[in-house]
Design a protein around this motif. Structure first.
Motif, PDB file in Angstrom:
ATOM      1  N   GLN A  67       0.829  -1.206   0.000  1.00 49.52           N
ATOM      2  CA  GLN A  67       0.000   0.000   0.000  1.00 49.52           C
ATOM      3  C   GLN A  67       0.864   1.257   0.000  1.00 49.52           C
ATOM      4  OE1 GLN A  67      -2.987   0.124   3.048  1.00 49.52           O
ATOM      5  NE2 GLN A  67      -3.885   2.025   2.334  1.00 49.52           N
ATOM      6  N   ALA A 116      -4.958   6.443  -1.435  1.00 48.67           N
ATOM      7  CA  ALA A 116      -4.794   5.528  -0.300  1.00 48.67           C
ATOM      8  C   ALA A 116      -6.097   4.839   0.083  1.00 48.67           C
ATOM      9  CB  ALA A 116      -4.238   6.287   0.901  1.00 48.67           C
ATOM     10  N   ALA A 173      -6.782   0.687  -0.643  1.00 48.40           N
ATOM     11  CA  ALA A 173      -6.866  -0.194   0.524  1.00 48.40           C
ATOM     12  C   ALA A 173      -8.028  -1.176   0.368  1.00 48.40           C
ATOM     13  CB  ALA A 173      -7.033   0.631   1.798  1.00 48.40           C
ATOM     14  N   LEU A 230      -7.196  -3.643  -2.497  1.00 49.71           N
ATOM     15  CA  LEU A 230      -6.201  -4.639  -2.078  1.00 49.71           C
ATOM     16  C   LEU A 230      -6.852  -5.724  -1.225  1.00 49.71           C
ATOM     17  CD1 LEU A 230      -3.068  -2.504  -1.097  1.00 49.71           C
ATOM     18  CD2 LEU A 230      -3.206  -4.199  -2.923  1.00 49.71           C
TER      19      LEU A 230
END
Length: 425
Positions: A238, A249, A253, A256
Motif C-alpha cells: 500500500q 490511499a 486499501a 487490495l
C-alpha cells in the motif's frame, strides 16, 4: 476415536478454527488507527506489536507445540492453544497500555502456534496422498478468509461497538469452540514408542537430523520459506502504491483487501486440488508442480512493478502475487509430510513455520525497510520499486529449490492409489 471416521468433518472443523485464528491475529491491523489512538502508541510501538512480538512468540512456540502434538492428543493440543489465544484475545480488549497489549498479543501468538503443526499432521493421517494437497489447501483457506473477516468485522460490528467489544466477542467464540474440542480423545500412548514423538530436545535434534539427511525434504522447505518473501512485499504494497505509483490511499486499501481475499482463497483451493492431479503425472510430483507454478507466475509478478498503474497487466500481476504463496501451501506441505516420519510430522511443520516467520517475515520485512531507507537517503526517487522487485525475484528463486527437490526425490510421481500407513520400526 469415532471422529476420525469423518475426515471431511474434521477438515471443516479445522478450517473454522483456522479462520478464527487469522481473524483474531489480524484484528490488530483492522483496528490500527483506533488502537494507536486509545493506547497512545507510537508507530514504532505499533510496528513492534504487529511484527516482532508475533514472530518471536509464534515462530519459537510452533516447534515446541509441534513436539507436544507428536506425543499427545492433537485435538486437545489444539483446544489448549485455542483456550490460551481466546483468553488473551479477551485480555487484548481489556489492555490499557502498550505493555499490557504486548503481553496479551505475545500469548495470543503462543496459543495459535499450536494449531498448524497439529492440524497438518492430523490431515496427513486422515487423507491419502492423492487427496492430501486438496485438504491442505482447503485448511489454509483460513488465512485469506481470516484476513478478510478481520477487516469486515472492524468495518461493521467494530464500527458500532468498538474494538474492545470486538475482541471480547471473538474471545467468547473461541471458548465456545475449544470446550467441546477438548472432549475429543486421541490416545497416543496406545501407540508403540517409535510411533510417538520424543521429548522436546530429543525430538528437535531428530528433526534436524531428518531434514539434514534428506536433500529433497531440505530443498522443499527452503523453497517454501523463500516463496513467503512475497508476504514481506505485501507489508509495503500500500505504501508503494501510494508513494511511488500515485494511487489514492483509501481506494487502493479496499481494492487490495478484496483482491487478496478473492485470489488468496482461489490460490489455496485451486493450488491444492490442481497440485494433487498434476503430481500424479509429473516426474518429481508436488515439487515439480510447485516449480512450474512459480515460473508461470514469475513474469506477471515482475512486470507488475513497472507497467502503468491501473492497467490490466498491473492488476493481473498483483493478483498473481496474491495467488502464488497461498497456492503453494497444499503441495508444499503434502510433499513435506510425505517425506517425514509420522511421529515427527507436527514438529517438522512447526520447524518450517519457525523458519518462515524468522527469515521470510521478520528478517525479510526489516531488510526491505532498511534498504528502501538507504536508497531514499541516497537520492532515489522510487526506492521501494527496486527493493520490492529484488525481493520478488528472490521469492521466485524458490522455483530452483523446488526443482532441486524434484530431482533429489528421484523424479518419482505420486502414486494414484496411495494409502496412509502408520510408521513401523
Amino acid at each position: 476415536m469415532f471422529w476420525k471416521k469423518s475426515p471431511a468433518a474434521v477438515l471443516a472443523s479445522l478450517l473454522v478454527i483456522h479462520l478464527l485464528a487469522h481473524t483474531d491475529r489480524n484484528m490488530l491491523l483492522g483496528f490500527s488507527p483506533q488502537i494507536i489512538r486509545d493506547l497512545a502508541l507510537s508507530h514504532t510501538q505499533y510496528g513492534f506489536l504487529a511484527g516482532a512480538v508475533w514472530v518471536l512468540s509464534f515462530g519459537v512456540m510452533a516447534m515446541f507445540m509441534g513436539t507436544l502434538a507428536d506425543r499427545f492428543s492433537r485435538p486437545r493440543i489444539i483446544a489448549a492453544g485455542l483456550l490460551i489465544w481466546s483468553a488473551c484475545t479477551l485480555a487484548s480488549g481489556h489492555a490499557q497500555s502498550f505493555e499490557q497489549m504486548v503481553v496479551a498479543r505475545f500469548f495470543v501468538a503462543s496459543g495459535e502456534a499450536a494449531l498448524v503443526p497439529a492440524a497438518v499432521a492430523l490431515l496427513a493421517e486422515l487423507f491419502s496422498g492423492k487427496r492430501r494437497g486438496t485438504a491442505m489447501g482447503l485448511f489454509f483457506m483460513g488465512i485469506p478468509l481470516g484476513v478478510g473477516c478481520s477487516f469486515l468485522l472492524a468495518g461493521s460490528f467494530g464500527a458500532t461497538h468498538g474494538w474492545r467489544s470486538t475482541f471480547y466477542a471473538l474471545g467468547v467464540i473461541g471458548f465456545a469452540i475449544a470446550l467441546p474440542l477438548a472432549l475429543l480423545r486421541e490416545d497416543r500412548s496406545a501407540h508403540a514408542p517409535q510411533e510417538r514423538g520424543a521429548p522436546f530436545l530429543e525430538q528437535a535434534l531428530a528433526v534436524l537430523r531428518t531434514v539434514g539427511g534428506n536433500r529433497a525434504l531440505g530443498f522443499t522447505i527452503a523453497g517454501f520459506v523463500l516463496v513467503h518473501l512475497v508476504f514481506a512485499s505485501f507489508s509495503f504494497t500500500q505504501l508503494w502504491l501510494v508513494d511511488e505509483r500515485g494511487m489514492n490511499a483509501a481506494g487502493i486499501a479496499t481494492r487490495l483487501g478484496a483482491l487478496q481475499l478473492v485470489f488468496g482463497t482461489l490460490g489455496a483451493t485451486a493450488g491444492g486440488a490442481v497440485g494433487d492431479r498434476a503430481a500424479r503425472s509429473l516426474r518429481g510430483g508436488h515439487a515439480s508442480f510447485m516449480a512450474l507454478l512459480v515460473l508461470v507466475c514469475a513474469p506477471l509478478m515482475l512486470s507488475y512493478r513497472f507497467v502503468p498503474a491501473g492497467s490490466p497487466l498491473f492488476y493481473i500481476g498483483m493478483c498473481a502475487g496474491f495467488f502464488l504463496p497461498m497456492a503453494a501451501y497444499g503441495s508444499a506441505l503434502t510433499a513435506i509430510t510425505g517425506m517425514t516420519p509420522a511421529m515427527m510430522r507436527s514438529t517438522v511443520t512447526g520447524f518450517t513455520m519457525l523458519l518462515i516467520n524468522v527469515f521470510a517475515l521478520a528478517i525479510g520485512t526489516v531488510v526491505i525497510g532498511m534498504l528502501a531507507d538507504h536508497l531514499a537517503r541516497a537520492g532515489s526517487t522510487a526506492p521501494l520499486t527496486g527493493v520490492l522487485f529484488v525481493n520478488d525475484a528472490l521469492a521466485i528463486s524458490s522455483a530452483l529449490w523446488f526443482a532441486l527437490a524434484a530431482r533429489a526425490s528421484g523424479g518419482q510421481r505420486v502414486p494414484a492409489t496411495e494409502h496412509v500407513q502408520p510408521v513401523r520400526s
